[in-house]
Design an enzyme around this catalytic site. Structure first.
Site, PDB file in Angstrom:
ATOM      1  N   ALA A 103      41.245  42.118  33.915  1.00 13.64           N
ATOM      2  CA  ALA A 103      42.381  41.217  33.709  1.00 13.64           C
ATOM      3  C   ALA A 103      41.845  39.790  33.660  1.00 13.64           C
ATOM      4  O   ALA A 103      40.782  39.497  34.220  1.00 13.64           O
ATOM      5  CB  ALA A 103      43.377  41.382  34.849  1.00 13.64           C
ATOM      6  N   GLY A 141      40.397  45.787  35.278  1.00 11.61           N
ATOM      7  CA  GLY A 141      41.418  46.267  34.337  1.00 11.61           C
ATOM      8  C   GLY A 141      40.810  46.927  33.102  1.00 11.61           C
ATOM      9  O   GLY A 141      41.450  47.775  32.485  1.00 11.61           O
TER      10      GLY A 141
HETATM   11  N1  CAA Z   1      38.700  36.897  33.264  1.00 14.28           N
HETATM   12  C1  CAA Z   1      38.548  35.693  32.685  1.00 14.28           C
HETATM   13  N2  CAA Z   1      37.386  35.289  32.104  1.00 14.28           N
HETATM   14  C2  CAA Z   1      36.372  36.147  32.096  1.00 14.28           C
HETATM   15  C3  CAA Z   1      36.471  37.432  32.691  1.00 14.28           C
HETATM   16  C4  CAA Z   1      37.705  37.804  33.289  1.00 14.28           C
HETATM   17  N3  CAA Z   1      37.907  38.995  33.847  1.00 14.28           N
HETATM   18  N4  CAA Z   1      35.269  38.064  32.547  1.00 14.28           N
HETATM   19  C5  CAA Z   1      34.476  37.208  31.870  1.00 14.28           C
HETATM   20  N5  CAA Z   1      35.125  36.061  31.607  1.00 14.28           N
HETATM   21  C6  CAA Z   1      34.631  34.865  30.880  1.00 14.28           C
HETATM   22  C7  CAA Z   1      33.672  34.045  31.726  1.00 14.28           C
HETATM   23  O1  CAA Z   1      34.393  33.185  32.575  1.00 14.28           O
HETATM   24  C8  CAA Z   1      32.902  33.320  30.651  1.00 14.28           C
HETATM   25  O2  CAA Z   1      33.697  32.277  30.133  1.00 14.28           O
HETATM   26  P1  CAA Z   1      33.027  30.840  29.758  1.00 14.28           P
HETATM   27  O3  CAA Z   1      32.043  31.173  28.659  1.00 14.28           O
HETATM   28  O4  CAA Z   1      34.177  30.028  29.311  1.00 14.28           O
HETATM   29  O5  CAA Z   1      32.346  30.391  30.996  1.00 14.28           O
HETATM   30  C9  CAA Z   1      32.771  34.354  29.530  1.00 14.28           C
HETATM   31  O6  CAA Z   1      33.834  35.313  29.782  1.00 14.28           O
HETATM   32  C10 CAA Z   1      31.443  35.092  29.558  1.00 14.28           C
HETATM   33  O7  CAA Z   1      31.261  35.631  30.869  1.00 14.28           O
HETATM   34  P2  CAA Z   1      29.963  35.358  31.764  1.00 14.28           P
HETATM   35  O8  CAA Z   1      29.325  34.050  31.412  1.00 14.28           O
HETATM   36  O9  CAA Z   1      30.343  35.569  33.197  1.00 14.28           O
HETATM   37  O10 CAA Z   1      29.006  36.545  31.242  1.00 14.28           O
HETATM   38  P3  CAA Z   1      27.869  37.302  32.055  1.00 14.28           P
HETATM   39  O11 CAA Z   1      27.178  38.164  31.067  1.00 14.28           O
HETATM   40  O12 CAA Z   1      27.072  36.356  32.859  1.00 14.28           O
HETATM   41  O13 CAA Z   1      28.674  38.241  33.109  1.00 14.28           O
HETATM   42  C11 CAA Z   1      30.397  39.809  33.785  1.00 14.28           C
HETATM   43  C12 CAA Z   1      29.505  39.265  32.630  1.00 14.28           C
HETATM   44  C13 CAA Z   1      29.532  40.489  34.824  1.00 14.28           C
HETATM   45  C14 CAA Z   1      31.355  40.808  33.142  1.00 14.28           C
HETATM   46  C15 CAA Z   1      31.171  38.648  34.420  1.00 14.28           C
HETATM   47  O14 CAA Z   1      31.800  37.898  33.398  1.00 14.28           O
HETATM   48  C16 CAA Z   1      32.200  39.072  35.400  1.00 14.28           C
HETATM   49  O15 CAA Z   1      31.897  39.413  36.519  1.00 14.28           O
HETATM   50  N6  CAA Z   1      33.509  39.054  34.989  1.00 14.28           N
HETATM   51  C17 CAA Z   1      34.623  39.353  35.869  1.00 14.28           C
HETATM   52  C18 CAA Z   1      34.746  40.848  36.135  1.00 14.28           C
HETATM   53  C19 CAA Z   1      35.888  41.118  37.103  1.00 14.28           C
HETATM   54  O16 CAA Z   1      35.858  40.701  38.243  1.00 14.28           O
HETATM   55  N7  CAA Z   1      36.902  41.854  36.621  1.00 14.28           N
HETATM   56  C20 CAA Z   1      38.061  42.194  37.424  1.00 14.28           C
HETATM   57  C21 CAA Z   1      39.211  41.263  37.121  1.00 14.28           C
HETATM   58  S1  CAA Z   1      40.617  41.523  38.183  1.00 14.28           S
HETATM   59  C22 CAA Z   1      41.441  42.848  37.529  1.00 14.28           C
HETATM   60  O17 CAA Z   1      41.055  43.408  36.519  1.00 14.28           O
HETATM   61  C23 CAA Z   1      42.696  43.280  38.272  1.00 14.28           C
HETATM   62  C24 CAA Z   1      43.386  44.510  37.770  1.00 14.28           C
HETATM   63  O18 CAA Z   1      43.352  45.531  38.417  1.00 14.28           O
HETATM   64  C25 CAA Z   1      44.144  44.512  36.541  1.00 14.28           C
END
Ligand code: CAA
Length: 258
Positions: free
Chosen positions: A66, A109
């Site tokens: 999400a 998500g």
């Molecule tokens: N929401 C918003 N933005 C996100 C995102 C997310 N879930 N995942 C990645 N992004 C964005 C980053 O902020 C970044 O944006 P900018 O370029 O503007 O800085 C861009 O996508 C690229 O991401 P990274 O620079 O972080 O890329 P990476 O290769 O270094 O890492 C990753 C990749 C490990 C997937 C990392 O992005 C990450 O940990 N993302 C979040 C994962 C997460 O916690 N997901 C759970 C969300 S909560 C949920 O889903 C609740 C539910 O039950 C519905």
């Protein structure tokens, strides 16, 4: 062809390939994207020339969860009143089989969305996980329920409580994914699997999916009764007559979904 801001669809023979395209932010699932996706899947469910659906994302991410920036400032009451998961839940109403073709990250998500599909074909670089606990929250789109049903409580809890990411191979060993293939072949493999399903009798396919879902949602007796009645119901279809006649005449059946 049906395109919206975040969702692109192509159709080949009987199969719709639906892509999530918000690659610059790893297909983070904001409200608008999930609404578009649910709307598209439900639209395809009603299309006569679609018998099976493949859902995919990009090379780096199926979906990284999400959209955290959309949720970060929200209060509990805002979240409750927004009731965003109602839209997610509507994907369960799709009667045709949906196969997720997962490359890259399927986190939070994104993993929940893949599990909402009926089968998962994973590229060898795919990574699955429920990292919500690391954000101080928990899955809200079915992660605790579906992961536990799919892989069992001890293994599900380990992933849910640590937020650890697992590889495609580990996901395969745990029974979360159907098969692991080279990443560049992932979408094609899923489309081939969908094409194989699309050749079967559509009414039977839909009732088999419904019956399999009953196995997860209902007790055994309720599921057995559903199965039996669905079995009898299929005897009312022309495809049943065609399938059995083709067997006796030693030829391939031609099914029309009637
Ligand atoms: N929401 C918003 N933005 C996100 C995102 C997310 N879930 N995942 C990645 N992004 C964005 C980053 O902020 C970044 O944006 P900018 O370029 O503007 O800085 C861009 O996508 C690229 O991401 P990274 O620079 O972080 O890329 P990476 O290769 O270094 O890492 C990753 C990749 C490990 C997937 C990392 O992005 C990450 O940990 N993302 C979040 C994962 C997460 O916690 N997901 C759970 C969300 S909560 C949920 O889903 C609740 C539910 O039950 C519905």
């Amino acid at each position: 062809m049906g395109d919206s801001k975040y969702i692109h669809t192509e159709k080949t023979d009987w199969v719709a390939l639906v892509r999530i395209v918000r690659h610059e932010i790893l297909n983070a699932l904001n409200l608008e994207l999930v609404s578009e996706l649910a709307e598209e899947l439900l639209r395809l469910d009603g299309e006569n020339d679609v018998r099976c659906i493949v859902l995919t994302g990009g090379q780096k991410a199926f979906a990284a969860g999400a959209d955290i920036s959309e949720m970060a400032g929200s209060t509990a009451i805002e979240m409750k009143m927004r009731n965003q998961f109602r839209v997610w839940d509507s994907i369960r109403l799709v009667r045709k089989p949906i196969i997720a073709a997962v490359n890259g990250f399927a986190l939070g998500g994104g993993c929940e969305l893949a599990m909402t599909c009926d089968m998962i074909v994973a590229g060898e670089d795919a990574k699955f996980g429920q990292p919500e606990v690391k954000l101080g929250v928990m899955p809200g789109a079915g992660g605790t329920q579906r992961l536990t049903r799919l892989i069992g409580k001890p293994r599900a809890l380990e992933l849910l409580l640590t937020g650890r990411r697992i590889s495609a191979d580990e996901a395969y060993r745990l029974g979360l994914v159907n098969r692991v293939v080279p990443s560049e072949d992932c979408v094609n493999e899923a489309v081939m699997l969908a094409s194989e399903i699309a050749k079967q009798a559509p009414c039977a396919v839909q009732l088999i999916k419904e019956a399999a879902n009953k196995a997860l949602d209902a007790d055994l007796q309720t599921g057995m009764e559903f199965e039996r009645n669905a079995f009898y119901l299929l005897f009312a279809t022309e495809d049943k007559s065609e399938g059995m006649r083709a067997f006796l005449e030693k030829r391939k059946p031609s099914f029309h979904g009637k």
